[in-house]
Each structure stands twice: as structure tokens, then as C-alpha cells.
Design a protein around this motif. Structure first.
Motif, PDB file in Angstrom:
ATOM      1  N   THR A  77       0.807  -1.197   0.000  1.00  0.00           N
ATOM      2  CA  THR A  77       0.000   0.000   0.000  1.00  0.00           C
ATOM      3  C   THR A  77       0.846   1.254   0.000  1.00  0.00           C
TER       4      THR A  77
ATOM      5  N   THR B 228      -8.558  -3.057  10.009  1.00  0.00           N
ATOM      6  CA  THR B 228      -8.225  -2.609   8.654  1.00  0.00           C
ATOM      7  C   THR B 228      -9.090  -3.336   7.631  1.00  0.00           C
TER       8      THR B 228
ATOM      9  N   THR C 202      -9.546  -3.836   3.512  1.00  0.00           N
ATOM     10  CA  THR C 202      -8.878  -3.623   2.232  1.00  0.00           C
ATOM     11  C   THR C 202      -9.713  -4.197   1.097  1.00  0.00           C
ATOM     12  N   TYR C 203      -9.639  -3.532  -0.039  1.00  0.00           N
ATOM     13  CA  TYR C 203     -10.345  -3.940  -1.252  1.00  0.00           C
ATOM     14  C   TYR C 203      -9.348  -3.883  -2.404  1.00  0.00           C
TER      15      TYR C 203
ATOM     16  N   GLU D 204      -1.603   2.286   7.202  1.00  0.00           N
ATOM     17  CA  GLU D 204      -1.656   2.225   5.748  1.00  0.00           C
ATOM     18  C   GLU D 204      -0.873   3.338   5.062  1.00  0.00           C
TER      19      GLU D 204
ATOM     20  N   TYR E  24      -6.976  -0.244  -5.547  1.00  0.00           N
ATOM     21  CA  TYR E  24      -6.684  -0.585  -4.151  1.00  0.00           C
ATOM     22  C   TYR E  24      -7.381   0.451  -3.290  1.00  0.00           C
ATOM     23  N   ARG E  25      -8.115  -0.005  -2.290  1.00  0.00           N
ATOM     24  CA  ARG E  25      -8.820   0.893  -1.374  1.00  0.00           C
ATOM     25  C   ARG E  25      -8.710   0.326   0.029  1.00  0.00           C
ATOM     26  N   SER E  26      -8.532   1.186   1.007  1.00  0.00           N
ATOM     27  CA  SER E  26      -8.471   0.683   2.380  1.00  0.00           C
ATOM     28  C   SER E  26      -9.009   1.709   3.367  1.00  0.00           C
ATOM     29  N   GLU E  27      -9.456   1.179   4.489  1.00  0.00           N
ATOM     30  CA  GLU E  27      -9.901   1.978   5.627  1.00  0.00           C
ATOM     31  C   GLU E  27      -9.307   1.338   6.870  1.00  0.00           C
ATOM     32  N   GLN E  28      -8.743   2.157   7.740  1.00  0.00           N
ATOM     33  CA  GLN E  28      -8.085   1.624   8.936  1.00  0.00           C
ATOM     34  C   GLN E  28      -8.345   2.541  10.120  1.00  0.00           C
TER      35      GLN E  28
END
Length: 219
Positions: free
Chosen positions: A19, A95, A97-98, A77, A104-108
Motif C-alpha cells: 500500500t 483494517t 482492504t479492497y 496504511e 486498491y482501497r483501504s480503511e483503517q
């Protein structure tokens, strides 16, 4: 762990070497130094707390890969120095992740035992951006640009520039918690707010939501 999005194949198959993001290990000493406030933060994140969390069990196409983890070892991230393990004294972490083709997408969200420890984590991110903001050669080259952003108690918007792709990230601290939002997509080196609006919106929503957790925000 840099594991950056350095190279995407011409066939549009994603090559997520990483990432391009996370927290520095140097935050650990500062976190340990906050023993007087270690019991202040909540011990866990409620189920369904992340904005994207419910998508993990929803419908998906064969080429979509979604993952949710509560690992305390997963670095933040935003990770320009490619640190493989988090050692920042956190008390909880989640976390999402997609990954799909070129996306690429993420939330944390990470909870710390004190506001001081969360501040140290943000300072480590800044230090890593200064130290590892550029590097690599040829298809492995990368660079980062960043600016302060008016969200929560402190925040940054970060552009990551790689050989065949780029990423946008927003990292925000609210009280004793840190949240990170990441998306691949076009970003220019001046980092205009217009290119970060969806991430800023999510980060602002989460900064407010974090104060619903006991011990995160000062009352």
C-alpha cells in the motif's frame, strides 16, 4: 513494509506489492512512555465500526478481493518506509482492504492507550515521509508528497507516485485514535483538495464517530 503499488501489469491485473504506507516503529518508545495514561483508551472496536466494514460479507465479483483484519501488527496504511510490523503500543486496530484489477482501497482505525501515544504515531508518519519520501530506480521508483489537512485534531493528505500508478491517502488523528483512508487514482503533486474529497469526507465522518468511543476524545 513499503509493499507499494509500484507496478500494474498492462493486462490490468493488479500487482499490490503493498500500500505504500504505515506507521514507524520509532513510535513504540513514546507509546511506552505514556504509562500514566495507558488505561484511558477503549480495549476494542465495536463490530461494524468501520464505514466500509459491512461490505466484507456482501456480494462481490470473482476479481474482487476484500479483507478485514483486527491484527495489532499490521502497520498503518501510510507506510513510506515499508515497515512490516507495527510496534507502536496500540490497544486495538481494524483494517479493511479492497483489491480489484487496478484498484486498491483501504480503511483503517487504530486506537491507542493515550492521546500522547496517538500523537507519537502521527509524528512517526511524518518522520517516515521525510526519511523515505523518495527512492527506488526504474520500475521500483516512488515518491510521496504531503500536506496538512483541516480534519480532527491533526491530519495529512498524502499523494504516492509510483511507476505505473498513484495513490491518495488521508490520515487523521482524533484524540487517542488514528484513522487512515487510501484509494488508488489520479493525483497531482500539488495535492489539490478536490482530488481528495471522498477521502476527506470519510475521514471527517470517522473523526466525529471516534468520539462516540469511551476514552478517545477529551470531554
Amino acid at each position: 513494509m513499503r509493499r507499494v503499488l509500484v507496478s500494474l501489469a498492462a493486462t490490468a491485473a493488479v500487482s499490490v506489492i503493498g500500500t505504500g504506507q504505515a506507521v514507524a516503529a520509532q513510535a513504540a518508545p513514546a507509546a511506552r512512555a505514556t504509562g500514566q495514561a495507558m488505561a484511558a483508551g477503549p480495549a476494542a472496536l465495536p463490530k461494524g465500526f468501520l464505514l466500509e466494514e459491512d461490505k466484507v460479507n456482501g456480494p462481490r465479483r470473482p476479481w474482487e478481493h476484500l479483507k478485514l483484519t483486527d491484527s495489532l501488527k499490521k502497520p498503518l496504511e501510510v507506510n513510506p518506509c515499508d515497515r512490516r510490523t507495527a510496534r507502536d503500543g496500540r490497544s486495538a486496530s481494524r483494517t479493511f482492504t479492497y483489491v480489484a484489477e487496478t484498484v486498491y482501497r483501504s480503511e483503517q482505525v487504530v486506537l491507542y492507550p493515550s492521546e500522547r501515544a496517538a500523537r507519537a504515531a502521527m509524528q512517526s508518519v511524518r518522520a517516515d515521509l521525510d526519511k523515505c519520501g523518495t527512492g527506488g530506480r526504474g520500475p521500483n521508483r516512488y515518491s510521496y508528497k504531503w500536506k496538512s489537512t483541516d480534519i480532527g485534531d491533526e491530519a495529512l493528505r498524502v499523494g504516492g507516485f509510483f511507476f505505473e500508478n498513484s495513490s491518495r491517502s488521508v490520515i487523521v488523528r482524533k484524540g487517542s485514535a488514528v484513522a487512515v483512508y487510501v484509494r488508488t487514482g489520479v493525483v497531482t503533486k500539488s495535492l489539490p483538495v478536490s482530488q481528495f474529497r471522498p477521502l476527506i469526507k470519510d475521514a471527517r465522518t470517522m473523526a466525529t464517530k471516534l468520539c462516540d468511543l469511551p476514552g478517545v476524545c477529551r470531554r
